[in-house]
Design a protein around this motif. Structure first.
Motif, short mmCIF file in Angstrom:
data_model
loop_
_atom_site.label_atom_id
_atom_site.label_comp_id
_atom_site.label_asym_id
_atom_site.label_seq_id
_atom_site.Cartn_x
_atom_site.Cartn_y
_atom_site.Cartn_z
N LEU A 1 -1.57 -52.26 16.18
CA LEU A 1 -0.26 -51.70 15.62
C LEU A 1 0.05 -52.56 14.87
CD1 LEU A 1 0.59 -48.14 17.50
CD2 LEU A 1 -1.09 -48.26 15.66
N VAL A 2 0.88 -52.72 14.02
CA VAL A 2 1.70 -53.98 13.87
C VAL A 2 3.18 -53.33 13.42
CG1 VAL A 2 2.48 -55.93 12.33
CG2 VAL A 2 -0.04 -55.35 13.18
N LYS A 3 4.29 -54.03 13.71
CA LYS A 3 5.74 -52.97 13.44
C LYS A 3 6.93 -53.94 12.90
CE LYS A 3 9.95 -50.88 15.54
NZ LYS A 3 10.10 -50.18 16.86
N THR A 4 7.07 -53.17 11.48
CA THR A 4 8.04 -54.82 10.71
C THR A 4 9.33 -53.61 10.87
OG1 THR A 4 7.19 -54.11 8.59
CG2 THR A 4 6.15 -55.66 9.50
N LYS A 5 10.02 -54.34 10.13
CA LYS A 5 11.57 -53.72 9.82
C LYS A 5 10.66 -52.70 8.97
CE LYS A 5 16.38 -54.08 8.55
NZ LYS A 5 17.26 -55.49 7.22
N GLU A 6 10.52 -52.93 7.62
CA GLU A 6 9.96 -52.00 6.59
C GLU A 6 9.03 -50.40 6.79
OE1 GLU A 6 9.87 -55.60 6.06
OE2 GLU A 6 11.33 -55.89 5.21
N ASN A 7 8.36 -51.10 7.80
CA ASN A 7 7.33 -49.63 8.35
C ASN A 7 8.00 -49.33 10.05
OD1 ASN A 7 6.35 -51.00 10.67
ND2 ASN A 7 4.70 -51.36 9.90
N ALA A 8 8.84 -49.94 10.37
CA ALA A 8 9.24 -48.90 11.34
C ALA A 8 9.57 -47.92 11.64
CB ALA A 8 10.39 -49.62 12.18
N ASP A 9 10.46 -46.93 10.14
CA ASP A 9 10.62 -44.88 10.01
C ASP A 9 9.61 -44.01 10.74
OD1 ASP A 9 13.16 -45.56 10.88
OD2 ASP A 9 13.48 -46.13 9.05
N ALA A 10 8.75 -45.24 9.60
CA ALA A 10 6.88 -44.99 9.43
C ALA A 10 5.82 -44.56 10.26
CB ALA A 10 6.32 -44.78 7.71
N LEU A 11 6.04 -45.30 11.46
CA LEU A 11 5.36 -46.77 12.04
C LEU A 11 6.25 -45.14 13.31
CD1 LEU A 11 2.70 -47.69 13.28
CD2 LEU A 11 4.52 -48.66 13.91
N THR A 12 7.14 -44.51 13.53
CA THR A 12 7.12 -43.61 14.59
C THR A 12 7.03 -42.64 14.22
OG1 THR A 12 9.61 -45.34 14.99
CG2 THR A 12 9.56 -42.94 15.25
N GLU A 13 6.79 -42.31 12.71
CA GLU A 13 6.04 -40.58 12.34
C GLU A 13 5.03 -40.58 13.39
OE1 GLU A 13 7.80 -38.12 11.11
OE2 GLU A 13 9.51 -38.78 11.62
#
Length: 683
Positions: A636-648
């Motif tokens: 998994l790759v987490k960035t500031k831009e995708n953080a919310d979507a990844l949390t979902e």
């Protein structure tokens, strides 16, 4: 005058639109007519690139006498097995139960209520070398329908009951239940016993590539530290790559080999074979580093992009074995032909290198192959980088290209230009992996474009997937394989590109898979959806044939989602499917190699890696992540831009802070997490 197939989209059905047989597609009108006129139904199932389907069509369905017999006594229905795999699965199980074997064309005679009382495959028009003739069969059925109808109806009821019992079979009591590890070892030892140590493959002729068997063996070799498993896979991959089953001139692989050496193929090329073989050669390259496997993977992927890709982005089903009514005509050469194209010196050298002789190896002509060319280990590994080797490779490529251009001008191949969702999904998966591991962006871009095509053209207003697209029309409700393989392809796209949209869509499609296909009583997944057209049985396939079964794929999807998301609901779904697969797999685990591959994800050492990135993912980081094994580690790759979507998608990632700069790597292994580190040097 055309029959009722003239308005269909299937290339296979359209091939029969001008038959004198009054064909119907599978529809209520046909069954209503059969009931009203009190006639049995003659059901013929095949596909457009099937050689023996063509033979039976020319011999019988284009014959006025046979057509008259069929039209007077029967209601005749044609089905494209690739468009209606549910119908094919039901009646293929009938054929296998009644005759002990199956194949296409599939010939079924049944009552107006769809209950079969006769089953077989290809039949010649007249009796031939002990094989009954179609005319004799039809004539006898009509006599029985008139004089002994009750016997036929009873047979139909008994066969239908048998098939239903097979479809709904619950857990069988087992005296000695094997553990998952014991199942792996049993499967491996079955492969060892069946292995051909000279030419590779398993069993005798005909030989099928079965790439999922090779994928399992390569994974087994890594998980169990068993070099013999990798050796078996490599012998097979090398022999197939050198044989005539591999199209050395145009790329790609034919359906299967008719001999033990992989020399003489059945010449049809199918999209799914080439997608799965692309996966196998790509994985072999990552594991061994041998350039030969990379070259074959590139050759195969380029074939798919060049000859099986629709201008809108989807991928076609395949190419026929026949040209101008002759099987293999497109692929074979004489020495004189090659010399006329390449010139005296290049032509003779090419004939020497590719086994093209005066005597020929196929009906007086030659199938290009490299089976008897010695290849040293340094050539296989690509370490023989002398100027001479490079010059020879360039000269060979030039000759291959000239022969390819000559070949496409000499004759042509019929192309089945249907776009099937599950086959496209296998291709998306293979191209995405090849794009990442071979560092070929064009493959990844083709995979993305095909995925966009599916969402735009094969996704209904209700959010459900369609099975087939052709000529501007999407049709037929998606089935288990469509949802399962597409979800797996989306997960591979996420692994290659790190766009959370792919992961989110994979979760969505997997939820639909559970909703519409899971058997919450006996376990496993049905082929067709709960709200689909009701046939005489609701089939549930487990064994992996030419393509991994929907149940094996479902297992892999659920296991990967369980690991990626950390969600209890996916873990429970994965455990349910593993329990079902373990029950089915006990007696002959080698027949479920893709399910075994999924099982390794659950029972072998497994790691999860979360990469928290400040800013964008750099090219250097991408290269590092691409080198990670494709099995045994989820990413998994987490960035500031995708953080919310990844949390979902994966709620646990909300607890992973982004670094102030650079990257932090969080690695967990078998339930234990390590401290975050800055460098990816621990794998």
């Amino acid at each position: 005058m055309s029959n009722r197939l003239k308005d269909e989209k299937s290339p296979y059905l359209l091939q029969h639109k001008d038959n004198p047989v009054e064909w119907y597609p599978w529809c209520d009108e046909a069954f209503t007519k059969a009931k009203k006129e009190d006639k049995p139904i003659f059901l013929s199932i095949g596909y457009s690139t099937c050689h023996w389907c063509h033979v039976m069509a020319h011999e019988s369905f284009e014959d006025a006498g046979v057509a008259e017999l069929l039209n007077l006594g029967f209601v005749c229905i044609k089905v494209d097995r690739e468009e209606r795999p549910d119908i094919d699965a039901v009646y293929m199980s009938v054929c296998q139960a009644v005759t002990g074997q199956g194949g296409w064309p599939l010939t079924i005679i049944m009552t107006p209520k769809q209950k079969p009382f006769f089953a077989g495959t290809y039949f010649p028009k007249e009796r031939y070398y002990g094989r009954p003739g179609l005319v004799d069969i039809l004539s006898e059925v009509l006599v029985l329908w008139k004089d002994r109808r009750e016997d036929l109806m009873k047979d139909g009821e008994e066969i239908t009951a048998l098939i239903n019992n097979q479809c709904t079979l619950r857990e069988k009591p087992l005296k000695d239940r094997l553990s998952e590890k014991e199942i792996f070892h049993k499967a491996y030892h079955i492969f060892v016993k069946q292995f051909d140590p000279v030419w590779g493959g398993f069993g005798g002729a005909p030989k099928f590539p079965s790439p999922h068997n090779l994928l399992f063996l390569m994974r087994y070799a890594q998980a169990e530290h068993e070099p013999e498993a990798l050796r078996m896979a490599e012998i097979t991959l090398n022999a197939m790559a050198d044989g005539g089953i591999h199209d050395h001139i145009g790329g790609g692989f034919s359906r299967y080999s008719t001999d033990e050496q992989w020399l003489v193929p059945h010449f049809e090329k199918m999209l799914y074979d080439n997608a799965l073989l692309l996966l196998a050669y790509t994985d072999a390259y990552q594991i061994t580093g041998k350039e030969k496997y990379r070259d074959v993977a590139l050759h195969t992927a380029d074939y798919i992009l060049r000859e099986l890709t629709d201008w809108q982005g989807g991928f076609y089903c395949g190419q026929d074995a026949d040209s101008e009514g002759v099987e293999g005509k497109y692929y074979v050469f004489t020495q004189d032909e090659v010399i006329s194209v390449l010139g005296e010196d290049d032509g003779k050298e090419f004939c020497r290198q590719y086994g093209i002789t005066k005597e020929g190896n196929f009906e007086g002509k030659s199938i290009p192959n490299r089976l008897h060319q010695e290849q040293t280990e340094d050539v296989l590994k690509g370490t023989a980088n002398s100027n001479k080797v490079r010059e020879e490779q360039a000269a060979a490529e030039n000759c291959l290209d000239r022969l390819y251009q000559y070949r496409i001008s000499r004759t042509s191949l019929h192309k089945d230009d249907k776009i099937l969702l599950s086959w496209n999904a296998w291709t998306i998966l293979a191209l995405a992996r090849a794009g990442a591991l071979l560092r070929e962006k064009r493959y990844l871009e083709a995979a993305k474009r095909a995925q966009e095509f599916i969402e735009e053209r094969m996704n209904g207003k209700d959010g459900r997937l369609y099975l087939r697209f052709r000529d501007g029309e999407a049709a037929h409700q998606g089935m288990l394989e469509d949802y399962g393989v597409y979800a797996l392809a989306l997960l591979e796209l996420y692994r290659a590109d790190f766009r959370v949209e792919y992961l989110s869509n994979a979760i969505h499609r997997a939820k639909q898979m559970l909703q519409f296909f899971e058997d919450d009583q006996a376990g496993g997944y049905f082929i067709n959806a709960a709200d689909a057209e009701q046939l005489i049985a609701r089939p549930k396939e487990m064994y992996d044939g030419a393509i991994p079964s929907g149940n094996s794929v479902a297992f892999m999807v659920l296991q990967r989602l369980a690991a990626l998301t950390g969600e209890v609901s996916w873990q429970e779904a994965a455990r349910r499917q593993m329990a079902y697969c373990v029950r089915q797999i006990q007696e002959y685990p080698a027949g479920l190699s893709f399910a075994l591959l999924a099982m390794t994800e659950a029972v072998c050492p497994h790691r999860e890696l979360v990469c928290a990135v400040n800013g964008e993912v750099s090219e250097e980081m991408r290269r590092q992540l691409e080198r990670l094994p494709r099995y045994g580690i989820d990413l998994l790759v987490k960035t500031k831009e995708n953080a919310d979507a990844l949390t979902e998608c994966a709620p646990f990632t909300s607890e992973y802070p982004l670094p102030k700069e650079g990257v932090l790597y969080y690695l967990c292994e078998d339930g234990a997490c390590q401290a975050p580190v800055r460098e990816l040097n621990f794998i």
